[in-house]
Scaffold this active site. Structure first.
Site, mmCIF file in Angstrom:
data_model
loop_
_atom_site.group_PDB
_atom_site.id
_atom_site.type_symbol
_atom_site.label_atom_id
_atom_site.label_comp_id
_atom_site.label_asym_id
_atom_site.label_seq_id
_atom_site.Cartn_x
_atom_site.Cartn_y
_atom_site.Cartn_z
ATOM 1 N N CYS A 24 -1.426 0.746 10.458
ATOM 2 C CA CYS A 24 -0.571 1.896 10.169
ATOM 3 C C CYS A 24 0.646 1.449 9.355
ATOM 4 O O CYS A 24 1.283 0.446 9.669
ATOM 5 C CB CYS A 24 -0.116 2.553 11.464
ATOM 6 S SG CYS A 24 -1.492 3.131 12.497
ATOM 7 N N TYR A 26 3.675 2.425 9.078
ATOM 8 C CA TYR A 26 5.000 2.366 9.685
ATOM 9 C C TYR A 26 5.071 1.500 10.940
ATOM 10 O O TYR A 26 6.099 1.458 11.616
ATOM 11 C CB TYR A 26 5.506 3.775 10.020
ATOM 12 C CG TYR A 26 4.529 4.635 10.798
ATOM 13 C CD1 TYR A 26 4.112 4.288 12.082
ATOM 14 C CD2 TYR A 26 4.020 5.807 10.257
ATOM 15 C CE1 TYR A 26 3.243 5.071 12.796
ATOM 16 C CE2 TYR A 26 3.145 6.605 10.953
ATOM 17 C CZ TYR A 26 2.754 6.235 12.228
ATOM 18 O OH TYR A 26 1.875 7.025 12.939
ATOM 19 N N CYS A 27 4.000 0.808 11.285
ATOM 20 C CA CYS A 27 3.981 0.034 12.527
ATOM 21 C C CYS A 27 5.040 -1.065 12.519
ATOM 22 O O CYS A 27 5.132 -1.850 11.576
ATOM 23 C CB CYS A 27 2.604 -0.582 12.764
ATOM 24 S SG CYS A 27 2.507 -1.510 14.320
ATOM 25 N N GLY A 71 0.625 -3.255 19.872
ATOM 26 C CA GLY A 71 -0.741 -3.448 19.444
ATOM 27 C C GLY A 71 -1.695 -2.368 19.954
ATOM 28 O O GLY A 71 -1.336 -1.229 20.140
ATOM 29 N N CYS A 282 12.995 -5.036 26.026
ATOM 30 C CA CYS A 282 12.562 -3.698 25.611
ATOM 31 C C CYS A 282 11.461 -3.822 24.575
ATOM 32 O O CYS A 282 11.386 -4.818 23.845
ATOM 33 C CB CYS A 282 13.758 -2.938 25.036
ATOM 34 S SG CYS A 282 13.365 -1.383 24.196
ATOM 35 N N ASP A 283 10.647 -2.818 24.501
ATOM 36 C CA ASP A 283 9.559 -2.751 23.532
ATOM 37 C C ASP A 283 10.064 -2.927 22.100
ATOM 38 O O ASP A 283 9.415 -3.564 21.275
ATOM 39 C CB ASP A 283 8.880 -1.381 23.689
ATOM 40 C CG ASP A 283 7.678 -1.211 22.781
ATOM 41 O OD1 ASP A 283 7.060 -2.222 22.427
ATOM 42 O OD2 ASP A 283 7.355 -0.059 22.447
ATOM 43 N N CYS A 326 32.555 13.408 21.599
ATOM 44 C CA CYS A 326 31.579 14.466 21.322
ATOM 45 C C CYS A 326 31.244 15.259 22.590
ATOM 46 O O CYS A 326 31.029 14.675 23.653
ATOM 47 C CB CYS A 326 30.292 13.837 20.762
ATOM 48 S SG CYS A 326 28.995 15.047 20.389
ATOM 49 N N CYS A 332 23.071 12.989 25.460
ATOM 50 C CA CYS A 332 22.239 12.081 24.655
ATOM 51 C C CYS A 332 22.655 10.614 24.746
ATOM 52 O O CYS A 332 21.825 9.726 24.532
ATOM 53 C CB CYS A 332 22.243 12.510 23.187
ATOM 54 S SG CYS A 332 23.753 12.076 22.279
#
Length: 399
Positions: A24, A26-27, A71, A282-283, A326, A332
């Site tokens: 892909c 954009y991977c 993956g 983290c991923d 904010c 968020c």
């Protein structure tokens, strides 16, 4: 002040490391192969699998979730996951285990479906939308589109009763088609949706974002339109589709912490286990800097509560004054830290700040109304339970 101990409630596992049968455009994870140059093929060994599962089962509480990701995790073959079930039973202490498989869907078949259904696995399937959207960037190693195969396997999985959620990336192209994408997913029976905004650095020019990255304005417009479509599908005051972003931001409206790390004040509530047992924060931060240890030599709970992981989580709260002032901050908390790093204009200001401002300005009054309804239903349910009655009409639509 001492940091609160974080219990082990979930892990994200990369059993085949960065290996994938697709290419892909954009991977962001394929390049991680450079971290493991010892071999071109990356697979989790039986020893690492057993030690990782032993620790997860013995160090967790009443429930734990294991997300198998890549993956492409199906490259491990089905026997690997059958063994995972055996090991979970061997080392478990009666807790609930939620297994999830995040896959591109191309290697699935009926045998996979029967296994996933039997053991009640949740499947997150990567599908960007109809053919012209999906095939824009989700290509195989021969640069051919993968939509047909993925759609066939989605239908097969649903026909066999497998729980399937759809994960769709939002890139410069797909973000232009909110109505078509949303209605396409519904037509397939995919009523739980997650939309992931893509932003990566251009490999040809490190001073700018890659051309496929989604802009903040386009992402904001997409969220607003999807919100309207989601709301229009309500029946009897309840949603008939679920969009993860909306579920997550609803939590603070009723005084609860969002379950999605993107919307938490601090991140780092889970760790990532790579194929060789290395553990990372983290991923999106599988880098040497954020390596916490290895399951063969370190305890997962120790790594989860390490000073390095605490520092990683606390970095999310470092925001510019504009964010701290904010009115939407507590909804968020600046979004995902990764998106700030990838934004080449301002590495401290959240890339999707404008997106969130657009969304909350559009959805806030409705969210407040839904929150009031939810609180009232909670009160009514508790009152009926207190008086010995039953309350079956209420449906809690928070995941």
């Amino acid at each position: 002040m001492a940091k609160k101990f974080k219990p082990l409630t979930s892990v994200l596992v990369k059993p085949a490391g960065p290996d994938c049968n697709l290419n892909c455009t954009y991977c962001f994870y394929l390049e991680k192969a450079g971290l493991f140059p010892e071999t071109p093929r990356h697979r989790m060994s039986d020893e690492v699998q057993e030690e990782m599962i032993r620790q997860v089962m013995q160090q967790s509480g009443d429930s734990v979730s294991i997300a198998w990701q890549g993956g492409e995790p199906t490259l491990m073959g089905l026997d690997f996951y059958k063994r995972a079930i055996e090991l979970e039973m061997k080392y478990g202490h009666g807790q609930t285990v939620g297994n999830g498989l995040q896959t591109n869907g191309t290697l699935l078949n009926l045998e996979w479906a029967e296994f996933l259904k039997k053991y009640d696995w949740l499947v997150g399937l990567s599908l960007d939308g109809p053919e012209h959207i999906h095939n824009r960037y989700r290509l195989d190693n021969a640069n051919k589109g993968t939509h047909k195969k993925v759609e066939e396997n989605v239908k097969m999985m649903l026909e066999n009763g497998v729980a399937v959620n759809v994960l769709a990336t939002l890139n410069d192209y797909s973000v232009q088609f909110p109505d078509e994408t949303y209605n396409y997913f519904k037509s397939l029976g995919l009523t739980w949706m997650q939309f992931i905004p893509i932003v990566e650095t251009d490999p040809r020019d490190s001073s700018r974002a890659a051309p496929f990255s989604v802009s903040a304005k386009a992402y904001g417009e997409f969220l607003c339109r999807i919100f309207d479509l989601w709301l229009a599908d309500f029946k009897n005051g309840q949603p008939t589709t679920q969009v993860r972003h909306f579920d997550s931001v609803f939590y603070p409206y009723v005084g609860l912490e969002a379950p999605e790390c993107t919307m938490m004040k601090e991140c780092g509530p889970y760790v990532v286990v790579e194929h060789n047992g290395n553990v990372y924060s983290c991923d999106f931060f599988v880098y040497p800097k954020w390596k916490l240890g290895n399951v063969m030599t370190n305890r997962i709970t120790t790594m989860l509560n390490s000073k390095k992981q605490q520092a990683f989580g606390a970095a999310k709260a470092v925001l510019p004054g504009e964010c701290r002032r904010c009115p939407w901050l507590t909804k968020c908390y600046g979004g995902c830290t990764k998106d700030r790093i990838k934004d080449l204009q301002d590495k401290r200001k959240p890339r999707f700040c404008l997106s969130y401002k657009m969304f909350f300005a559009h959805a806030d009054s409705t969210m407040q109304m839904l929150a009031e309804d939810w609180k009232k239903n909670q009160h009514d349910m508790q009152e009926r339970e207190r008086t010995g009655g039953t309350y079956n009409a209420f449906k809690d639509f928070i995941n």
